[in-house]
Design an enzyme around this catalytic site. Sequence first.
Site, short mmCIF file in Angstrom:
data_model
loop_
_atom_site.label_atom_id
_atom_site.label_comp_id
_atom_site.label_asym_id
_atom_site.label_seq_id
_atom_site.Cartn_x
_atom_site.Cartn_y
_atom_site.Cartn_z
N SER A 184 23.70 39.98 41.65
CA SER A 184 24.00 41.04 42.60
C SER A 184 23.88 40.52 44.03
O SER A 184 24.64 39.64 44.43
CB SER A 184 23.10 42.25 42.34
OG SER A 184 23.53 43.37 43.07
N ASP A 343 31.14 49.22 37.62
CA ASP A 343 30.39 48.60 38.71
C ASP A 343 31.27 48.60 39.95
O ASP A 343 32.40 48.12 39.92
CB ASP A 343 30.02 47.16 38.32
CG ASP A 343 29.21 46.44 39.38
OD1 ASP A 343 28.82 47.07 40.39
OD2 ASP A 343 28.95 45.23 39.20
N HIS A 373 26.69 47.64 36.17
CA HIS A 373 25.88 46.84 37.08
C HIS A 373 24.42 46.89 36.66
O HIS A 373 23.86 47.95 36.43
CB HIS A 373 26.01 47.37 38.51
CG HIS A 373 25.40 46.45 39.53
ND1 HIS A 373 26.11 45.43 40.12
CD2 HIS A 373 24.15 46.38 40.04
CE1 HIS A 373 25.32 44.77 40.95
NE2 HIS A 373 24.13 45.32 40.93
#
Length: 403
Positions: A184, A343, A373
């Site tokens: 991320s 996501d 995600h």
Amino acid sequence: MRLYWFMAFGVLFAYFMYCPLPDGIAEPMTLRVVFATRQIAKLVGIGPVLFGFTDRINFTRLALSFQGRLFSSDEPSVTFHDEIFDGVRVHVYQPVEKSNEPIAGMVYIHGGGWVFGSVDSYHHQTNYMAARLGIVLVSIDYRCAPEHPFPVPLQDVVKATVWFLQHAKDYNVDPHRIALVGVSAGGNLAAATANLLTLQEEYKQMSLPKVKFQGLIYPCLQSLNFLTPSYQQNKNFFILNQHMMAEFWSLYLTGSLTYVAAMKVNNHTSPPVKKDQRHIMHHDVIPTEFKQRDYTPPNDSDFGDVEISAHLESYILNPSFAPLMASTVEGLPPAYIVTAEFDVLRDDGIFYAKKLEDANVPVTWKHYKSGWHGMLTLFTGPLTCAVCKQSMDELLQFSRDNL
């Protein structure tokens, strides 16, 4: 009294278990449990925040740290300890059984929107990965926003990575077999670090060993466009939504929430900036199959706050801040890019994969049609699910094959 508290918790948990989820997502029951737990944690935090004992960010950090300890388990084949690499705190994981030959290494950069997360809250992942791969894994505890906005987190990651590359042999690591993996926001920092070490003259002159590969796990790579197909399609998904990403980018940039409202509607960039950069994120790059639900094609780019844009564009177009904006990516290390259908950051990964491929950088792109995600977090434990375990297993297998 304990019975009443238990009953109240049960009622709240059952109430929050209702959570609308998109069709096709994996393990909806698991996600409903995650949602309910998150909502209860928010309720618990209201009191301490209202009475001034803490603030929203620090309470969330505390909760994530507790969660990390809750899911952690010892791996008998691995030892770990804290060290300082050029002023930066790191966790170093090493195999208990020593090898007579140099082994592979990995630099791991945790996620959390540059605001949350730490080496402690990600310990269950890094400990597991180090044990399964039999490598030396260095997890970087970079300083976070809003206390330390850009470029501090990136500077910490670069310094610790360079130090490890230079001192790899002290850990019985082959310096030419070190991967750089980020999740991320950590994927942003990993991509930016790979770019700097490969292309910036300062680091080229240091003759550092080249990173073996860059692993970018659902990375956030641009803050220019918050209306990409994946941002449109997943803008309200509770795991990570459009508003949350605008907050993260604003906090990373300024340490404040000043630009959230403008970012959410792409008003933070001027018409000339939009037109100049349109080719980088043209929606035609996204395969048609990814634009079947809740998507509206862009109709014009002739809008934006010129004053805000003038203040932000030097950051937004800076590849150290937003790696997708790099003018060149030729010669970068091979990439392993993970994206998930549900996501907002899905298209960031797709755009970057295409950019690297166009520059003849080897790319392995893994897309999980039912994933979301953060799915890598639930690869084991009571809430584990098939797509989560698959994403971890495939990352480990790629690492074995390429280290």
